[in-house]
Structures are given as structure tokens and as C-alpha cells.
Write a protein that holds these residues in place. Structure first.
Motif, short mmCIF file in Angstrom:
data_model
loop_
_atom_site.label_atom_id
_atom_site.label_comp_id
_atom_site.label_asym_id
_atom_site.label_seq_id
_atom_site.Cartn_x
_atom_site.Cartn_y
_atom_site.Cartn_z
N UNK A 24 0.85 -1.19 0.00
CA UNK A 24 0.00 0.00 0.00
C UNK A 24 0.88 1.24 0.00
N UNK A 25 0.38 2.30 -0.59
CA UNK A 25 1.07 3.59 -0.54
C UNK A 25 0.94 4.16 0.87
N UNK A 26 1.88 5.04 1.22
CA UNK A 26 1.84 5.70 2.53
C UNK A 26 0.64 6.63 2.66
N UNK A 27 0.22 7.22 1.58
CA UNK A 27 -0.89 8.18 1.61
C UNK A 27 -1.63 8.12 0.29
N UNK A 28 -1.96 9.31 -0.22
CA UNK A 28 -2.69 9.40 -1.48
C UNK A 28 -1.86 8.89 -2.66
N UNK A 29 -2.56 8.32 -3.62
CA UNK A 29 -1.97 7.98 -4.92
C UNK A 29 -2.59 8.95 -5.91
N UNK A 30 -1.74 9.70 -6.61
CA UNK A 30 -2.19 10.69 -7.59
C UNK A 30 -1.84 10.22 -8.99
N UNK A 31 -2.66 10.62 -9.97
CA UNK A 31 -2.44 10.19 -11.35
C UNK A 31 -2.50 11.41 -12.27
N UNK A 32 -1.49 11.53 -13.13
CA UNK A 32 -1.49 12.52 -14.21
C UNK A 32 -1.79 11.77 -15.50
N UNK A 33 -2.61 12.36 -16.37
CA UNK A 33 -2.93 11.73 -17.66
C UNK A 33 -2.33 12.57 -18.78
N UNK A 34 -1.63 11.88 -19.68
CA UNK A 34 -1.00 12.51 -20.85
C UNK A 34 -1.54 11.85 -22.11
#
Length: 112
Positions: A24-34
Motif C-alpha cells: 500500500x502507498x503511505x498516503x494518497x496515490x495521484x495520477x497525471x494523464x498525458x
């Protein structure tokens, strides 16, 4: 490479690996879309270095608890294209990222 249908509100998911294990990630998982489409018919030409959508917050999957997922916004699936999703997160206080790729395709159906 995953595929999603054109003109859909489409899911995309990933798993996070650390030391060869799913974690698991420590906190939020963020995603950028290109948009990384290399199609000369698209005008103006696509710049694959410009984020179409920055910092979408991923959620843990309810079906697969070791996966994170987002829904690709409807406006992004407006035409056939190739997308790069950059997943950004921290594990053990170390900032990491990885890319996944998605093709937006026109659904095919046989009528005969």
C-alpha cells in the motif's frame, strides 16, 4: 496495454510494488494523464509532455484491495488515442512513480 472504449467513463487500475512485493502507498496515490497519440491526422498536433489532467486522486479498489483505480474522465475518451497514466505515490517515505498505458478504442460489434 489496457483498452477503454471511446466516449466512456472508463476505469484504469494499477498495483504498487516495493522490493518485489505488492504494498500500500503511505498516503494518497495521484495520477497525471498525458495524451501520447502520434497521429498526423490529429490537428493541432499532440504534445505528449503536457498533462491533460493533473493529480486525479486514486482510490483503493473495493474488489481487489491491493489495487488502486481511477475513472478516466469522459472528456478524455472523446476520440481514439493513446494515453499515458503516471501514478505518483510514497512508500516508506520515498516518492515513487510508474507509468501505465491505455488505448482509447472504438468498440467493435458484429451485426451479422
Amino acid at each position: 496495454m489496457a483498452e477503454v472504449y471511446k466516449n466512456s467513463y472508463a476505469p484504469a487500475k494499477t498495483k504498487i510494488f516495493w522490493g518485489g512485493q505488492i504494498v500500500d502507498a503511505d498516503g494518497q496515490v495521484l495520477v497525471d494523464i498525458y495524451d501520447i497519440t502520434q497521429d498526423p491526422a490529429v490537428s493541432p498536433a499532440v504534445d505528449p509532455n503536457i498533462r491533460m489532467v493533473p493529480d486525479i486522486v486514486a482510490t483503493k479498489s473495493e474488489v481487489d484491495p491491493v489495487s488502486y483505480e481511477i475513472n478516466i474522465p469522459f472528456a478524455i475518451t472523446d476520440r481514439n488515442k493513446n494515453l499515458k497514466l503516471k501514478w505518483k505515490y510514497q512508500v516508506n517515505s520515498t516518492s515513487l512513480n510508474h507509468n501505465t498505458f491505455v488505448d482509447v478504442v472504438t468498440p467493435y460489434a458484429s451485426l451479422g
